[in-house]
Motif scaffolding. Structure first.
Motif, PDB file in Angstrom:
ATOM      1  N   LYS A  45       0.934  -1.285   0.053  1.00  0.00           N
ATOM      2  CA  LYS A  45       0.053  -0.009  -0.080  1.00  0.00           C
ATOM      3  C   LYS A  45       0.957   1.120   0.100  1.00  0.00           C
ATOM      4  N   ASP A  46       1.868   1.133   0.446  1.00  0.00           N
ATOM      5  CA  ASP A  46       2.985   2.396   0.434  1.00  0.00           C
ATOM      6  C   ASP A  46       3.628   2.631  -0.677  1.00  0.00           C
ATOM      7  N   ASP A  47       3.664   1.978  -1.678  1.00  0.00           N
ATOM      8  CA  ASP A  47       3.959   2.239  -2.951  1.00  0.00           C
ATOM      9  C   ASP A  47       3.587   3.691  -3.457  1.00  0.00           C
ATOM     10  N   GLU A  48       4.367   4.459  -4.265  1.00  0.00           N
ATOM     11  CA  GLU A  48       3.970   5.380  -4.968  1.00  0.00           C
ATOM     12  C   GLU A  48       4.489   5.382  -6.504  1.00  0.00           C
ATOM     13  N   ASP A  49       3.746   5.734  -7.486  1.00  0.00           N
ATOM     14  CA  ASP A  49       4.265   5.807  -8.837  1.00  0.00           C
ATOM     15  C   ASP A  49       3.965   6.843  -9.659  1.00  0.00           C
ATOM     16  N   TYR A  50       5.027   7.509  -9.795  1.00  0.00           N
ATOM     17  CA  TYR A  50       4.931   9.012 -10.361  1.00  0.00           C
ATOM     18  C   TYR A  50       5.465   8.836 -11.859  1.00  0.00           C
ATOM     19  N   GLY A  51       5.462   7.515 -12.531  1.00  0.00           N
ATOM     20  CA  GLY A  51       5.892   7.345 -13.649  1.00  0.00           C
ATOM     21  C   GLY A  51       7.588   7.093 -13.757  1.00  0.00           C
ATOM     22  N   ALA A  52       8.112   8.082 -14.140  1.00  0.00           N
ATOM     23  CA  ALA A  52       9.721   8.188 -14.229  1.00  0.00           C
ATOM     24  C   ALA A  52      10.228   7.971 -12.655  1.00  0.00           C
ATOM     25  N   VAL A  53       9.320   8.216 -11.585  1.00  0.00           N
ATOM     26  CA  VAL A  53       9.920   8.116 -10.282  1.00  0.00           C
ATOM     27  C   VAL A  53       8.997   7.076  -9.688  1.00  0.00           C
ATOM     28  N   ILE A  54       9.383   5.984  -8.752  1.00  0.00           N
ATOM     29  CA  ILE A  54       8.820   5.073  -8.339  1.00  0.00           C
ATOM     30  C   ILE A  54       9.438   4.968  -6.883  1.00  0.00           C
ATOM     31  N   ILE A  55       8.208   5.062  -6.092  1.00  0.00           N
ATOM     32  CA  ILE A  55       8.939   4.918  -4.508  1.00  0.00           C
ATOM     33  C   ILE A  55       8.346   3.516  -4.222  1.00  0.00           C
ATOM     34  N   TYR A  56       9.250   2.535  -4.138  1.00  0.00           N
ATOM     35  CA  TYR A  56       8.808   1.301  -4.078  1.00  0.00           C
ATOM     36  C   TYR A  56       9.274   0.583  -2.612  1.00  0.00           C
ATOM     37  N   THR A  57       8.272  -0.060  -2.124  1.00  0.00           N
ATOM     38  CA  THR A  57       8.424  -0.698  -0.934  1.00  0.00           C
ATOM     39  C   THR A  57       9.153  -1.966  -0.854  1.00  0.00           C
ATOM     40  N   GLY A  58      10.047  -2.149   0.019  1.00  0.00           N
ATOM     41  CA  GLY A  58      10.822  -3.584   0.205  1.00  0.00           C
ATOM     42  C   GLY A  58      10.091  -4.554   0.485  1.00  0.00           C
ATOM     43  N   HIS A  59      10.669  -5.580   0.639  1.00  0.00           N
ATOM     44  CA  HIS A  59       9.948  -7.061   0.859  1.00  0.00           C
ATOM     45  C   HIS A  59       9.842  -7.366   2.250  1.00  0.00           C
TER      46      HIS A  59
END
Lengths: 290, 290
Positions: free
Chosen positions: A51-65
């Motif tokens: 749920k904490d992922d954020e996707d701005y296209g050229a920038v992605i805030i990716y939550t770890g595993h």
């Protein structure tokens, strides 16, 4: 394999995780991160599981595993950097390795494909850190930036018209790039031999999840120096000694004693697997009138 | 002024040095380098005055200023990094500042314009060093690389068909960029206040022609951290402490004591002109669970 794959193009779609696996784009059938601490992360899948992922296209805030209940998809425990997938992304950050990014249709992202999975090109891990996740447990997050402008997803792909775009996130007054450290295959070999310990001052930078050093070409690459990208022309240095070496504040004598001007700094730290070429040492020295 | 000029386009031509001066593209009427040690180099003119220049289009090996007999155009003395023009190019190298490049018709370069002068865009100084010049006196040389691919001069501009091109000079196996340090206007202010001395460890890297430090954003720029590019959010650090700070190996307490894990490293070095924002310090700390 790190980087682009020979027969795969950016934007190519795949019907299933099995198809991604078969093409070698993302090998695990379940895990979102492919890679190990030693190799770095080959690829990730952005599929909306966190749920904490954020996707701005050229920038992605990716939550770890990790820490997620497979039934409810909720975080039920803290994530750790010792998780192999997270450790792989830390290595990608420290080494500057590119990561293949795949987006899945299940993602909440406006950049998700309509169905299946889409390979969206190479991204770099530009920073990472932890935060309290929406479910009340700490998660690690990795900022991924599209490596090439051309790989940015066209804004028309987005389903909403909110003003959030990569441009909003990139400060406009970044006027200059002060320093770029490039990493080559042989560079990685030299840094591994020395376990990231600086051959000049002995410093080994230890950070959460890894260690850091830089490969310095003794005889610089490119004209007018025309050094070779071979282990005999590379030193494992800490960033400070790298700056000093590249700008001629320190240099090596033929007996591999490090010199600063006329002063002996001490012997270069050596490893028997790493044979340094004297002609490279001499070329570097000549460049600085020594 | 450093960087692009508002009304000047890449490829624009000028009939004379006076016209370059009037347009602000290259202000001196005689000197090849415009700039000072403090500001860096604004612009250079590649005009064939120095025999040791090499022009590969997107890469230029530019000979520094000085030591030349104005009558015979021969080198009659050694060049020095204390020459203001050369010192300016060293600052551009250390700070990553872009340099406007103008080519003149008198140049031997295959990339020279047919007549007058042409503004060929922004270049970075990627390395420098000295060598024995063709006339038997030592010259300093600066490797300039076109900042944007788009600013590379089309290969068709070249008058010969020799295989020398920028591609030949760029090793193909540079697989990864490990670290990019960006420099902003306010960053430069902070580094100037601290005279390039690291606020954590006190190191000041001294190299021929200058000193080097890096600006570290306390609360990182961009999502998910969204730090501001203001002096209160910037530290002047040596590259080693910058790596440690960005990866969470060191952080600040509210009393501005530097911590490594649970260990006190010591007080941050302060300057009364440089007020650090506590909310940025707290945001950085939270990112590393401190």
């Amino acid at each position: 394999m790190i980087g682009e794959l020979p027969d795969i193009t950016v934007g190519q779609t795949f019907p299933s995780r099995r198809a991604l696996h078969d093409a070698g784009v993302h090998r695990p059938l379940q895990a979102g991160i492919c890679g190990t601490k030693q190799t770095g992360a080959e690829s990730i899948v952005v599929s909306g599981g966190y749920k904490d992922d954020e996707d701005y296209g050229a920038v992605i805030i990716y939550t770890g595993h990790g820490g997620r209940d497979p039934e409810t998809q909720k975080q039920v425990a803290e994530q750790s950097l010792t998780d192999p997938g997270n450790a792989a992304l830390v290595t990608s950050y420290l080494e500057g390795f590119p990561v293949r990014v795949v987006r899945g249709a299940q993602s909440r992202s406006p950049y998700a494909p309509a169905e299946g999975y889409r390979y969206d090109g190479l991204f770099n891990v530009s920073s990472f850190g932890s935060k309290m996740g929406v479910d009340g447990f700490r998660v690690w997050q990795f900022r991924l930036e599209a490596k090439n402008q051309a790989e940015k997803i066209a804004d028309s792909n987005r389903e909403d018209n909110s003003p959030t775009s990569a441009e909003d996130l990139s400060p406009r007054d970044l006027v200059a790039t002060q320093r770029v450290v490039r990493n080559t295959g042989v560079a990685r070999q030299v840094k591994t031999w020395h376990l990231d310990q600086c051959q000049v001052c002995g410093t080994r930078l230890v950070v959460p999840g890894g260690t850091y050093s830089e490969a310095a070409h003794i005889q610089a690459l490119g004209a007018p120096h025309n050094g070779a990208d071979i282990v005999g022309n590379i030193l494992c240095l800490c960033p400070n000694c790298h700056v000093l070496f590249d700008a001629g504040a320190i240099y090596l004598r033929d007996d591999l004693v490090v010199m600063a001007g006329e002063t002996e700094v001490g012997p270069l730290r050596l490893d028997s697997r790493h044979q340094i070429r004297l002609e490279c040492v001499r070329s570097h020295r000549a460049r600085w009138r020594r």
